[in-house]
Design a protein around this motif. Structure first.
Motif, PDB file in Angstrom:
ATOM      1  N   ARG A  24      -5.110   9.243   2.918  1.00 31.01           N
ATOM      2  CA  ARG A  24      -6.183   8.729   2.060  1.00 31.01           C
ATOM      3  C   ARG A  24      -5.696   7.852   0.910  1.00 31.01           C
ATOM      4  O   ARG A  24      -6.412   7.650  -0.061  1.00 31.01           O
ATOM      5  CB  ARG A  24      -6.956   9.907   1.455  1.00 31.01           C
ATOM      6  CG  ARG A  24      -7.583  10.812   2.464  1.00 31.01           C
ATOM      7  CD  ARG A  24      -8.196  12.035   1.767  1.00 31.01           C
ATOM      8  NE  ARG A  24      -8.895  12.854   2.707  1.00 31.01           N
ATOM      9  CZ  ARG A  24     -10.179  12.739   2.997  1.00 31.01           C
ATOM     10  NH1 ARG A  24     -10.898  11.817   2.402  1.00 31.01           N
ATOM     11  NH2 ARG A  24     -10.740  13.533   3.872  1.00 31.01           N
ATOM     12  N   ASP A  25      -4.485   7.343   0.982  1.00 31.39           N
ATOM     13  CA  ASP A  25      -3.901   6.594  -0.127  1.00 31.39           C
ATOM     14  C   ASP A  25      -4.395   5.140  -0.109  1.00 31.39           C
ATOM     15  O   ASP A  25      -3.850   4.292   0.589  1.00 31.39           O
ATOM     16  CB  ASP A  25      -2.377   6.648  -0.036  1.00 31.39           C
ATOM     17  CG  ASP A  25      -1.691   6.134  -1.285  1.00 31.39           C
ATOM     18  OD1 ASP A  25      -2.344   5.418  -2.082  1.00 31.39           O
ATOM     19  OD2 ASP A  25      -0.506   6.448  -1.459  1.00 31.39           O
ATOM     20  N   HIS A  26      -5.414   4.863  -0.921  1.00 28.37           N
ATOM     21  CA  HIS A  26      -6.004   3.518  -0.965  1.00 28.37           C
ATOM     22  C   HIS A  26      -5.033   2.496  -1.535  1.00 28.37           C
ATOM     23  O   HIS A  26      -4.996   1.348  -1.071  1.00 28.37           O
ATOM     24  CB  HIS A  26      -7.298   3.536  -1.776  1.00 28.37           C
ATOM     25  CG  HIS A  26      -8.424   4.206  -1.058  1.00 28.37           C
ATOM     26  ND1 HIS A  26      -9.742   3.916  -1.315  1.00 28.37           N
ATOM     27  CD2 HIS A  26      -8.445   5.135  -0.084  1.00 28.37           C
ATOM     28  CE1 HIS A  26     -10.532   4.641  -0.536  1.00 28.37           C
ATOM     29  NE2 HIS A  26      -9.754   5.406   0.207  1.00 28.37           N
ATOM     30  N   ALA A  27      -4.241   2.883  -2.542  1.00 29.96           N
ATOM     31  CA  ALA A  27      -3.277   1.954  -3.136  1.00 29.96           C
ATOM     32  C   ALA A  27      -2.221   1.552  -2.112  1.00 29.96           C
ATOM     33  O   ALA A  27      -1.845   0.384  -2.024  1.00 29.96           O
ATOM     34  CB  ALA A  27      -2.622   2.589  -4.364  1.00 29.96           C
ATOM     35  N   LYS A  28      -1.751   2.511  -1.315  1.00 31.55           N
ATOM     36  CA  LYS A  28      -0.750   2.209  -0.289  1.00 31.55           C
ATOM     37  C   LYS A  28      -1.327   1.267   0.766  1.00 31.55           C
ATOM     38  O   LYS A  28      -0.660   0.325   1.205  1.00 31.55           O
ATOM     39  CB  LYS A  28      -0.255   3.492   0.371  1.00 31.55           C
ATOM     40  CG  LYS A  28       0.745   3.242   1.475  1.00 31.55           C
ATOM     41  CD  LYS A  28       1.188   4.531   2.136  1.00 31.55           C
ATOM     42  CE  LYS A  28       2.051   4.234   3.348  1.00 31.55           C
ATOM     43  NZ  LYS A  28       2.464   5.439   4.045  1.00 31.55           N
ATOM     44  N   ALA A  29      -2.570   1.489   1.170  1.00 29.12           N
ATOM     45  CA  ALA A  29      -3.196   0.620   2.166  1.00 29.12           C
ATOM     46  C   ALA A  29      -3.315  -0.808   1.637  1.00 29.12           C
ATOM     47  O   ALA A  29      -3.064  -1.772   2.361  1.00 29.12           O
ATOM     48  CB  ALA A  29      -4.578   1.157   2.554  1.00 29.12           C
ATOM     49  N   ARG A  30      -3.658  -0.957   0.372  1.00 28.95           N
ATOM     50  CA  ARG A  30      -3.766  -2.296  -0.229  1.00 28.95           C
ATOM     51  C   ARG A  30      -2.398  -2.971  -0.300  1.00 28.95           C
ATOM     52  O   ARG A  30      -2.259  -4.151   0.024  1.00 28.95           O
ATOM     53  CB  ARG A  30      -4.406  -2.189  -1.614  1.00 28.95           C
ATOM     54  CG  ARG A  30      -4.659  -3.511  -2.268  1.00 28.95           C
ATOM     55  CD  ARG A  30      -5.572  -3.360  -3.486  1.00 28.95           C
ATOM     56  NE  ARG A  30      -5.705  -4.604  -4.179  1.00 28.95           N
ATOM     57  CZ  ARG A  30      -6.454  -5.632  -3.790  1.00 28.95           C
ATOM     58  NH1 ARG A  30      -7.145  -5.552  -2.677  1.00 28.95           N
ATOM     59  NH2 ARG A  30      -6.519  -6.739  -4.505  1.00 28.95           N
ATOM     60  N   LEU A  31      -1.366  -2.235  -0.705  1.00 28.01           N
ATOM     61  CA  LEU A  31      -0.017  -2.794  -0.769  1.00 28.01           C
ATOM     62  C   LEU A  31       0.482  -3.202   0.618  1.00 28.01           C
ATOM     63  O   LEU A  31       1.074  -4.262   0.785  1.00 28.01           O
ATOM     64  CB  LEU A  31       0.951  -1.771  -1.379  1.00 28.01           C
ATOM     65  CG  LEU A  31       0.816  -1.505  -2.873  1.00 28.01           C
ATOM     66  CD1 LEU A  31       1.685  -0.318  -3.271  1.00 28.01           C
ATOM     67  CD2 LEU A  31       1.175  -2.724  -3.679  1.00 28.01           C
ATOM     68  N   ALA A  32       0.228  -2.359   1.608  1.00 28.98           N
ATOM     69  CA  ALA A  32       0.674  -2.664   2.975  1.00 28.98           C
ATOM     70  C   ALA A  32      -0.039  -3.907   3.516  1.00 28.98           C
ATOM     71  O   ALA A  32       0.580  -4.752   4.165  1.00 28.98           O
ATOM     72  CB  ALA A  32       0.443  -1.471   3.890  1.00 28.98           C
TER      73      ALA A  32
END
Length: 108
Positions: free
Chosen positions: A91-99
């Protein structure tokens, strides 16, 4: 593939997207910090979390069956002419945006 063959652009992108999905958010942020600043990306699909069905096979090659559900977060951004996508476990939204941002940058 032999050593003289070069991987296709499609195979190369599959490889880096898999690496981005497995990396931690801290590693992605650290890698991004070493790069020159990017223009602000356009958000095409804000990070959103949902469920996907995970399939399995008895013995690895037997009859397919539904193993269970898994939480996945996806995101899509436009950075210049390139569109970056990310699908990550959890559920890590920040990680998804960075990726997604790094996927778009790697296409250049």
């Amino acid at each position: 593939m032999t050593q003289t063959e070069t991987p296709s652009p499609h195979a190369a992108r599959q490889h880096w997207m898999a690496t981005l999905a497995r990396a931690s958010a801290e590693d992605l942020a650290a890698r991004l910090a070493t790069l020159p600043p990017f223009p602000e990306p356009e958000t095409l699909r804000a990070p959103e979390t949902g469920l996907v069905m995970v399939r399995g096979r008895a013995g690895g090659d037997g009859e397919a069956f539904n193993l269970g559900e898994m939480t996945v977060t996806r995101c899509a951004l436009r950075l210049g002419p390139h569109i970056g996508h990310a699908y990550i476990a959890g559920r890590d939204h920040a990680k998804a945006r960075l990726a997604a941002l790094l996927d778009a940058a790697l296409q250049d």
